[in-house]
Design a protein around this motif. Structure first.
Motif, mmCIF file in Angstrom:
data_model
loop_
_atom_site.group_PDB
_atom_site.id
_atom_site.type_symbol
_atom_site.label_atom_id
_atom_site.label_comp_id
_atom_site.label_asym_id
_atom_site.label_seq_id
_atom_site.Cartn_x
_atom_site.Cartn_y
_atom_site.Cartn_z
ATOM 1 N N GLN A 73 -4.379 20.472 52.850
ATOM 2 C CA GLN A 73 -3.714 19.247 52.104
ATOM 3 C C GLN A 73 -2.384 18.722 52.643
ATOM 4 O O GLN A 73 -2.029 19.434 53.557
ATOM 5 C CB GLN A 73 -3.189 20.048 50.675
ATOM 6 N N VAL A 74 -1.946 17.483 52.377
ATOM 7 C CA VAL A 74 -0.782 16.861 52.881
ATOM 8 C C VAL A 74 0.104 17.072 51.978
ATOM 9 O O VAL A 74 -0.034 16.746 50.677
ATOM 10 C CB VAL A 74 -1.326 15.243 53.064
ATOM 11 N N ALA A 106 -0.539 4.194 58.533
ATOM 12 C CA ALA A 106 -1.704 4.539 59.123
ATOM 13 C C ALA A 106 -1.769 5.853 59.696
ATOM 14 O O ALA A 106 -2.769 6.341 59.519
ATOM 15 C CB ALA A 106 -1.591 3.457 60.536
ATOM 16 N N CYS A 107 -0.542 6.319 60.056
ATOM 17 C CA CYS A 107 -0.543 7.651 60.268
ATOM 18 C C CYS A 107 -0.862 8.567 59.389
ATOM 19 O O CYS A 107 -1.160 9.700 59.276
ATOM 20 C CB CYS A 107 0.656 8.094 61.346
ATOM 21 N N VAL A 108 -0.144 8.263 58.290
ATOM 22 C CA VAL A 108 -0.454 9.255 56.860
ATOM 23 C C VAL A 108 -2.099 9.278 56.540
ATOM 24 O O VAL A 108 -2.515 10.338 56.356
ATOM 25 C CB VAL A 108 0.206 8.539 55.772
ATOM 26 N N GLU A 149 -1.427 23.290 55.060
ATOM 27 C CA GLU A 149 -0.661 22.216 55.031
ATOM 28 C C GLU A 149 -0.255 21.339 56.033
ATOM 29 O O GLU A 149 0.354 21.975 57.048
ATOM 30 C CB GLU A 149 0.605 22.701 54.044
ATOM 31 N N ILE A 150 -0.399 20.035 56.048
ATOM 32 C CA ILE A 150 0.000 19.295 56.837
ATOM 33 C C ILE A 150 1.362 18.499 56.454
ATOM 34 O O ILE A 150 1.126 17.913 55.205
ATOM 35 C CB ILE A 150 -0.953 18.125 57.461
ATOM 36 N N VAL A 158 -4.444 12.255 56.144
ATOM 37 C CA VAL A 158 -5.139 12.529 54.927
ATOM 38 C C VAL A 158 -6.589 12.885 55.271
ATOM 39 O O VAL A 158 -7.372 13.810 54.580
ATOM 40 C CB VAL A 158 -5.162 11.160 54.123
ATOM 41 N N VAL A 159 -7.156 11.974 56.094
ATOM 42 C CA VAL A 159 -8.506 12.318 56.599
ATOM 43 C C VAL A 159 -8.834 13.784 57.177
ATOM 44 O O VAL A 159 -9.850 14.271 56.779
ATOM 45 C CB VAL A 159 -9.187 11.176 57.366
ATOM 46 N N SER A 160 -7.939 13.976 57.947
ATOM 47 C CA SER A 160 -8.062 15.327 58.505
ATOM 48 C C SER A 160 -7.896 16.434 57.425
ATOM 49 O O SER A 160 -8.866 17.510 57.565
ATOM 50 C CB SER A 160 -6.984 15.704 59.576
#
Length: 393
Positions: A125-126, A110-112, A100-101, A116-118
Motif C-alpha cells: 500500500q502507498v 506521475a511518480c505517485v 508500505e511505500i 500506486v501501480v507497484s
C-alpha cells in the motif's frame, strides 16, 4: 554589434517556467544534430561497432562527475519518471502484501502513479505523509515523514526539489534516519544544475534525475544511479539483449541492461556534456556561478510577488533553489480544468508562461516561478503587475 542569444526561446514571451521542460541552448541542439548525422551515415557501423558505446561511456563519465556519482552505478534513461518506474518495478519481488511505500503529498503525480501501480501488483500500500506548506523549517518535513514510518515501510519515494511547492527537501537527513532498513528513492528531476547536488553524499539507495531541466540538455536525457549494494536486481522497464549478456559490449551487466533497450535516438544522452559546457560558459564562475545567480534571481522574483500579494514567505529561503511557489487567492471555478484559468489568462493576455497549480486541493492554488540565465528581475515585476490585474478582474 548584434547580440545573438544562445537560447531559441520565442521573442515577446516571458518564459518563467523553466522548471517544467527546461530550455536547450542552440549550440547543444547543433551538437545533437551532428551526432544524428554520424549515426545515419552508417547506422550499422555506428551501433554495432564501438562508436556508440565509446561515446556513451564518455558521456556517462562526464555526467557521473557532475553529479558526484561513481560511473559504475550510473545509467541513462529517457526521463526521471522512467527512472522511478525502473526502480519501483525492480522492487516488486521484494514487496509483500501489507508492506508500505511511503511518499509525501508533495510528490510528482506521475511518480505517485508508478508507486500506486507497484502497490496494486504486490498487495503493498502507498502511505502518504502530509507535509506542511506553508512551513517555517525543513524539520517540519523530517518530522512529517518519519512520523509516517512504520515497521512495514520498505521504501521512501521523495523529491529532491518538489515540483508544485518548489521546496528543497531534507533528503540527506531522512536517508540518515532510514537507510538501509528503508530504501530511499530520490526523484531529483529538479536537482542537478539547480542546487549543489552530490549523489554520493546523500546516503540513499537510488537517485534519478532529468538532464533536460537545469542541466539544459536535449529532451530525452536523464540519469539513474543505484548504490552498489542495490544494483543486483535492478532492471530497466524494457528488457532487452543485455539481460542475458547478449549485447551490447558494456562494462557491466548493470550497464548492458540500460545501454541498449532497442533502437532509439541516443543523441540526447550523448550531448549532455555539450550542455554542461555550454551553460558553464555562460557565467565567469562556471556552474557554481550559474547556480548562485539563478537562485538569487528566483528569491528576488519571489519577494516581488510576495510584496505584490501582501503575504509572508510560505517557506524559508534555505529551502528554495531556483523555483519557488507562492499561494494565490483560491479560484472560484470547479477546479476540474486541466489548466487553471489564471495560467491561461497570463499566457493568452500577457504572454507570460508560468504554471498555476491546484494545491493541495481545489480551490486552493499556487503560482510557481522559475529563474534561469535568460530571465531578469524585470520579468517578475511584469508578472506581478499582470497577476494583480487578473486577480482584480
Amino acid at each position: 554589434m548584434v547580440s545573438v542569444s544562445p537560447w531559441l526561446l520565442e521573442d515577446g514571451v516571458l518564459h518563467l517556467n523553466h522548471g517544467s521542460f527546461g530550455a536547450t541552448p542552440a549550440s547543444v541542439l547543433e551538437a545533437q544534430e551532428r551526432v544524428r548525422r554520424r549515426m545515419e551515415a552508417n547506422p550499422t557501423r555506428y551501433f554495432v561497432g564501438d562508436e556508440y558505446q565509446h561515446e556513451l561511456d564518455t558521456a556517462r563519465r562526464v555526467v557521473a562527475d557532475f553529479v558526484g556519482a561513481d560511473e559504475a552505478g550510473l545509467v541513462f534513461v529517457n526521463n526521471a519518471t522512467t527512472g522511478v518506474n525502473a526502480v519501483m518495478r525492480s522492487l516488486e519481488p521484494s514487496l509483500a502484501p501489507g508492506d508500505e511505500i511511503l511518499i509525501t503529498d508533495h510528490e510528482y503525480n506521475a511518480c505517485v502513479n508508478a508507486a500506486v501501480v507497484s502497490a496494486e501488483r504486490t498487495g503493498a500500500q502507498v502511505v502518504t505523509a502530509r507535509a506542511p506548506f506553508p512551513l517555517e523549517s525543513s524539520q517540519e518535513i523530517v518530522d512529517a515523514v518519519l512520523g509516517a514510518v512504520t515497521d512495514r515501510t520498505r521504501v521512501l519515494l521523495i523529491d529532491a526539489v518538489t515540483s508544485a511547492t518548489g521546496l528543497v527537501m531534507p533528503v540527506a537527513e531522512l536517508a540518515s534516519a532510514l537507510e538501509p532498513d528503508v530504501a530511499v528513492l530520490v526523484d531529483a528531476a529538479h536537482g542537478p544544475g539547480m542546487i549543489d547536488f552530490d549523489v554520493s553524499a546523500l546516503g540513499v539507495s537510488y537517485v534519478t534525475a532529468n538532464c533536460h531541466k537545469w542541466m539544459c540538455a536535449a529532451k530525452g536525457a536523464a540519469l539513474l544511479w543505484v548504490r552498489e549494494d542495490r544494483r543486483e536486481g535492478v532492471y530497466p522497464p524494457v528488457i532487452s539483449h543485455g539481460y542475458n549478456g547478449g549485447w551490447p559490449s558494456s562494462s557491466s551487466h548493470f550497464h548492458a541492461q540500460f545501454d541498449w533497450t532497442g533502437t532509439q535516438d541516443p543523441s540526447p544522452w550523448l550531448t549532455v556534456p555539450d550542455a554542461l559546457d555550454a551553460v558553464a560558459a555562460m557565467h565567469p564562475d562556471g556552474w557554481s556561478g550559474v547556480r548562485k545567480a539563478i537562485r538569487e534571481l528566483c528569491l528576488t522574483g519571489r519577494e516581488i510577488l510576495l510584496d505584490a500579494l501582501g503575504i509572508d514567505p510560505p517557506a524559508p529561503e534555505d529551502m528554495i533553489g531556483s523555483i519557488a511557489s507562492v499561494p494565490v487567492p483560491p479560484a472560484d471555478h470547479s477546479g476540474s480544468e486541466i489548466f487553471d484559468p489564471l495560467m491561461d489568462a497570463l499566457a493568452d493576455k500577457h504572454n507570460i508562461l508560468v504554471p498555476v497549480f491546484a494545491w493541495p486541493d481545489p480551490p486552493e492554488r499556487l503560482l510557481r516561478i522559475s529563474a534561469h540565465l535568460y530571465n531578469e528581475e524585470s520579468h517578475y515585476r511584469t508578472l506581478a503587475t499582470a497577476l494583480l490585474a487578473e486577480l482584480s478582474a
